[in-house]
Structure formats: C-alpha cells, structure tokens
Design a protein around this motif. Structure first.
Motif, short mmCIF file in Angstrom:
data_model
loop_
_atom_site.label_atom_id
_atom_site.label_comp_id
_atom_site.label_asym_id
_atom_site.label_seq_id
_atom_site.Cartn_x
_atom_site.Cartn_y
_atom_site.Cartn_z
N LYS A 179 0.73 -1.46 -0.04
CA LYS A 179 0.20 -0.08 0.14
C LYS A 179 0.92 1.22 0.01
O LYS A 179 0.45 2.09 -0.63
N ILE A 180 2.02 1.24 0.63
CA ILE A 180 2.80 2.29 0.83
C ILE A 180 3.45 2.61 -0.60
O ILE A 180 3.58 3.54 -1.36
N GLU A 181 4.02 1.53 -1.26
CA GLU A 181 4.61 1.66 -2.57
C GLU A 181 3.50 1.77 -3.76
O GLU A 181 4.02 2.67 -4.59
N SER A 182 2.40 1.84 -3.47
CA SER A 182 1.49 2.02 -4.55
C SER A 182 0.94 3.42 -4.11
O SER A 182 0.19 3.90 -5.04
N GLY A 183 1.13 4.00 -3.02
CA GLY A 183 0.52 5.46 -2.70
C GLY A 183 -0.86 5.41 -2.21
O GLY A 183 -1.19 6.40 -1.94
N ARG A 184 -1.35 4.18 -1.83
CA ARG A 184 -2.56 3.89 -1.24
C ARG A 184 -2.46 4.51 0.34
O ARG A 184 -3.57 4.75 0.82
N VAL A 185 -1.51 4.50 0.85
CA VAL A 185 -1.26 4.93 2.25
C VAL A 185 -0.38 6.12 2.12
O VAL A 185 0.99 6.09 1.89
N ALA A 186 -0.84 7.32 1.83
CA ALA A 186 -0.09 8.50 1.82
C ALA A 186 0.65 9.13 2.83
O ALA A 186 1.62 9.83 2.64
N THR A 187 0.10 8.69 4.08
CA THR A 187 0.85 9.21 5.23
C THR A 187 1.15 7.95 6.23
O THR A 187 0.58 7.84 7.25
N PRO A 188 1.93 7.13 5.86
CA PRO A 188 2.36 5.97 6.80
C PRO A 188 2.94 6.51 7.97
O PRO A 188 3.58 7.66 8.06
N ALA A 189 2.85 5.65 9.05
CA ALA A 189 3.68 6.04 10.31
C ALA A 189 5.24 6.21 10.34
O ALA A 189 5.62 5.26 9.53
#
Length: 94
Positions: A46-56
């Motif tokens: 999800k982080i790599e795909s940009g689906r989680v734009a603000t990861p911890a």
C-alpha cells in the motif's frame, strides 16, 4: 477521532515516497523487505502504490533502514519539487 481528508500535497508526497521505496527495493522481493522491516507485506504494498499517503514514521524508518536509505535524504527527495533531487539512478545515499 475524525481524520481530515488529505490535501493534494500530502497525496503527492505519498506517491513520491512509494515510488522512491519501490525504486530502492529494486529486485529485492517485497515479502523479504516487509518481513525484514517487521511490517506486513500488504502495508508495504500500500505504501509503495501510494494508497497509504501518510504512513507512520516508525514504519517508514524501518523500511528505509532495511533498504539502506538515509532518512534525511528520503525526506529531501519526498519533499522536493516534481523531478526530485535524488542521486543518479534514483538511489539515495545512506
């Protein structure tokens, strides 16, 4: 707690972060990278795909450490204007 919608700038930074981590991972398997960073493969995906734009922050720090990325360089690259300021080949120095 109500979470406010992300701004276009936050979405763009998330996209840049994901692309940078994906490039830095190169041919290394996503599963191995995720396990080494103690995050789930789905979270990394999800982080790599940009689906989680603000990861911890701890998640980003763990993945960056596994990939040998400097957090200072990562921050600079993610917040740079379009086109970035990273090292040649998109690889950041550690």
């Amino acid at each position: 707690m109500v979470r406010l919608p992300l701004t276009p700038a936050e979405v763009e930074r998330g996209r840049r972060l994901g692309a940078l981590l994906r490039r830095a991972r190169g041919d290394r398997p996503m599963l191995r990278t995720a396990l080494d960073a103690s995050v789930s493969p789905e979270t990394l995906r999800k982080i790599e795909s940009g689906r989680v734009a603000t990861p911890a922050f701890p998640t980003v720090a763990a993945v960056a450490e596994v990939l040998g990325l400097s957090l200072d360089a990562l921050w600079t690259e993610v917040n740079a204007p379009e086109g970035g300021t990273g090292a040649p080949g998109g690889r950041l120095a550690s």
